[in-house]
Design a protein around this motif. Structure first.
Motif, short mmCIF file in Angstrom:
data_model
loop_
_atom_site.label_atom_id
_atom_site.label_comp_id
_atom_site.label_asym_id
_atom_site.label_seq_id
_atom_site.Cartn_x
_atom_site.Cartn_y
_atom_site.Cartn_z
N PHE A 121 13.81 107.46 58.82
CA PHE A 121 13.39 106.48 59.82
C PHE A 121 13.98 105.10 59.52
O PHE A 121 13.32 104.24 58.95
CB PHE A 121 11.86 106.38 59.85
N PRO A 122 15.22 104.86 59.92
CA PRO A 122 15.88 103.59 59.59
C PRO A 122 15.16 102.37 60.14
O PRO A 122 15.25 101.28 59.58
CB PRO A 122 17.26 103.72 60.22
N GLN A 123 14.43 102.54 61.25
CA GLN A 123 13.75 101.41 61.88
C GLN A 123 12.29 101.30 61.45
O GLN A 123 11.55 100.48 62.00
CB GLN A 123 13.82 101.56 63.41
N LEU A 124 11.88 102.10 60.49
CA LEU A 124 10.48 102.09 60.06
C LEU A 124 10.12 100.75 59.43
O LEU A 124 10.80 100.27 58.52
CB LEU A 124 10.24 103.22 59.05
N SER A 125 9.04 100.16 59.91
CA SER A 125 8.59 98.88 59.35
C SER A 125 7.95 99.10 57.98
O SER A 125 7.17 100.05 57.80
CB SER A 125 7.55 98.24 60.30
N PRO A 126 8.27 98.24 57.02
CA PRO A 126 7.65 98.40 55.69
C PRO A 126 6.13 98.25 55.74
O PRO A 126 5.43 98.81 54.89
CB PRO A 126 8.29 97.28 54.87
N TRP A 127 5.63 97.53 56.71
CA TRP A 127 4.18 97.36 56.81
C TRP A 127 3.48 98.66 57.20
O TRP A 127 2.36 98.92 56.75
CB TRP A 127 3.84 96.26 57.81
N VAL A 128 4.14 99.48 58.00
CA VAL A 128 3.55 100.77 58.37
C VAL A 128 3.41 101.66 57.14
O VAL A 128 2.34 102.23 56.87
CB VAL A 128 4.40 101.48 59.45
N THR A 129 4.50 101.79 56.41
CA THR A 129 4.46 102.59 55.18
C THR A 129 3.44 102.03 54.20
O THR A 129 2.68 102.79 53.58
CB THR A 129 5.85 102.60 54.50
N THR A 130 3.41 100.72 54.07
CA THR A 130 2.52 100.08 53.11
C THR A 130 1.06 100.33 53.43
O THR A 130 0.26 100.65 52.54
CB THR A 130 2.80 98.56 53.07
N VAL A 131 0.68 100.19 54.69
CA VAL A 131 -0.72 100.39 55.09
C VAL A 131 -1.16 101.83 54.82
O VAL A 131 -2.24 102.07 54.25
CB VAL A 131 -0.92 100.02 56.57
N VAL A 132 -0.33 102.78 55.20
CA VAL A 132 -0.67 104.19 54.97
C VAL A 132 -0.75 104.49 53.48
O VAL A 132 -1.68 105.14 53.00
CB VAL A 132 0.36 105.11 55.66
N PHE A 133 0.24 104.00 52.74
CA PHE A 133 0.32 104.26 51.31
C PHE A 133 -0.93 103.75 50.58
O PHE A 133 -1.55 104.48 49.79
CB PHE A 133 1.58 103.57 50.75
#
Length: 443
Positions: free
Chosen positions: A117-129
């Protein structure tokens, strides 16, 4: 009797897997591979140097902490309550929300975005993580059992497939790379895993789990925790060797410009194709998640003890994941750049305390510990001077000390000051309580 022995063996295995999982996080995936690529045909020398801080000190740190009393505060207890608490706080901040935990989330994001997902926002990953991290931390019974029974076997399976394929069909030959200061550079790269620092904090997690599972005798807890540390260290040796070899097989492929995460993705794509990217993305997420869970749990437990229960571990866990989330969006490379000089300053102090607590006996004196730590603080002083005048005087690229001695120049001052303090200061046993009394409190 047989059922009891089976029970103990089962939980020894689970604890070993759990320790391995907590140690094996973001840096353990990306640093060996990158180091192997840079060293090429000198990978064996690089592995030996990397092994010392990344595996040897991990094992010694865990055993030293157990011998000292079981917690990170105990290993620096001879410095007095204020300094021991300060030492523990500095270590926990480094391996917690200050450096290590944010790096786990940043690595997870870069791996997922680079692979899928090249356009994946780091905040999305961070919140889930960090939502998953907080869930496991708030459920203490799942910290060890979840890691040991579910996450770690999945991670090990992925790594076995990857390393096995690289041995059967290497990406390329091991060629000279022109690397200089191989031992020194590889030794410093081992600092980046931060596992030696974490080993002093993780021991209490496993100790508490053995107690919760019904092992009450302090001697048995010490024995099982020590054995768990040994088995976890052996696992690290195998994985580090495999990943470093994978990196070395890319030394002839012209991938010098690739960053650490991109390099690992390149290797996986070459070995396992698209399926490999799926596996390594999942493996990275699991590796980083297990480390994040262990570190957050350990950090919150320490801070609750430090505040004498006035602020609960749950509150500290929430604060930890929030702060870590903010730092993690800086990205892996920036976090690594920030952490490198800090770890160079901290590791010598940790190494001095580990050695002193392993040997004990005649070295178990307040004066010796104070002198040794003063000498080991020389890199930290040099680091602070560098912040003021722009560059360190002794270490660093332009320092007076070069080569391998940059890693060890503090040893002689540490020994000299330990002897001086022993002669000058009163000849009293360090600490106000015996080791046995401390163990009774913790174990």
């Amino acid at each position: 009797m047989k059922e009891k022995r089976h029970y103990n063996r089962r939980w020894l295995l689970v604890a070993s897997f759990a320790l391995f999982a907590m140690f094996f996080g973001a840096g353990n995936l990306i640093f060996p591979t990158s180091l192997g690529k840079n060293m090429g045909d000198q990978v064996m020398q690089a592995f030996v140097a990397f092994f010392i801080p990344a595996v040897g000190l991990v094992l010694l740190g865990a055993i030293a902490t157990i011998r000292a009393g079981g917690t990170i505060e105990c290993i620096a207890r001879h410095l007095g309550p204020v300094l021991s608490a300060a030492f523990g706080a500095i270590i926990l901040i480094c391996i917690g929300p200050g450096l290590a935990i944010p790096r786990t989330a940043a690595t997870s994001h870069e791996m997922l975005s680079g692979a899928f997902f090249p356009q994946l926002s780091p905040w999305v990953t961070t919140v889930v993580f960090f939502a998953i991290t907080l869930f496991f931390v708030i459920k203490p019974s799942r910290v060890v059992s979840g890691l040991g029974m579910v996450l770690t076997p999945a991670l090990v399976t992925i790594l076995v497939i990857l390393i096995g394929k690289s041995i059967l069909q290497p990406l390329g030959p091991l060629v000279p790379t022109g690397a200089v200061n191989v031992f020194s550079g590889s030794f410093l790269e081992g600092y980046q895993t931060m596992d030696a620092l974490a080993s002093m904090a993780f021991a209490i997690v496993i100790i508490k789990d053995f107690k919760r599972r019904g092992v009450k005798e302090p001697a048995l807890i010490v024995r099982y925790t020590s054995l768990s540390s040994i088995f976890a260290a052996l696992g690290l040796v195998a994985v580090y060797g495999g990943l470093m070899y994978i990196g070395a097989t890319m030394s002839s492929l012209g991938v010098k410009e690739l960053g650490r995460v991109d390099l690992l993705l390149f290797a996986v794509d070459g070995l396992l194709g698209t399926a490999g990217k799926v596996l390594i993305a999942l493996g990275t997420f699991l590796a980083c998640l297990t480390t994040s869970i262990g570190l957050t749990s350990t950090f919150s437990d320490f801070m609750e003890r430090l505040t004498k229960g006035k602020v609960s571990a749950i509150v500290w866990s929430i604060a930890c994941v929030v702060f870590s989330a903010i730092i993690s969006v800086l990205g892996v490379d920036r976090i690594v750049a920030i952490s490198a000089p800090i770890l160079v300053a901290i590791y010598p102090i940790a190494m001095a305390l580990i050695v002193l607590n392993l040997i004990q006996g005649p070295l178990d004196r307040r004066s010796i510990h104070i002198g040794a730590v003063l000498g080991a603080s020389l890199p930290a002083v040099d680091f602070l001077i560098g912040l003021i005048i722009g560059t360190p005087i002794l270490g660093g690229k332009n320092g007076m000390i070069t080569g391998i001695w940059q890693n060890f120049y503090w040893i002689i001052p540490s020994i000299i000051l330990a002897i001086v303090c022993y002669v000058v200061m009163p000849k009293e046993r360090a600490g106000e309580r015996t080791l046995a009394m401390q163990r009774q409190d913790i174990l």
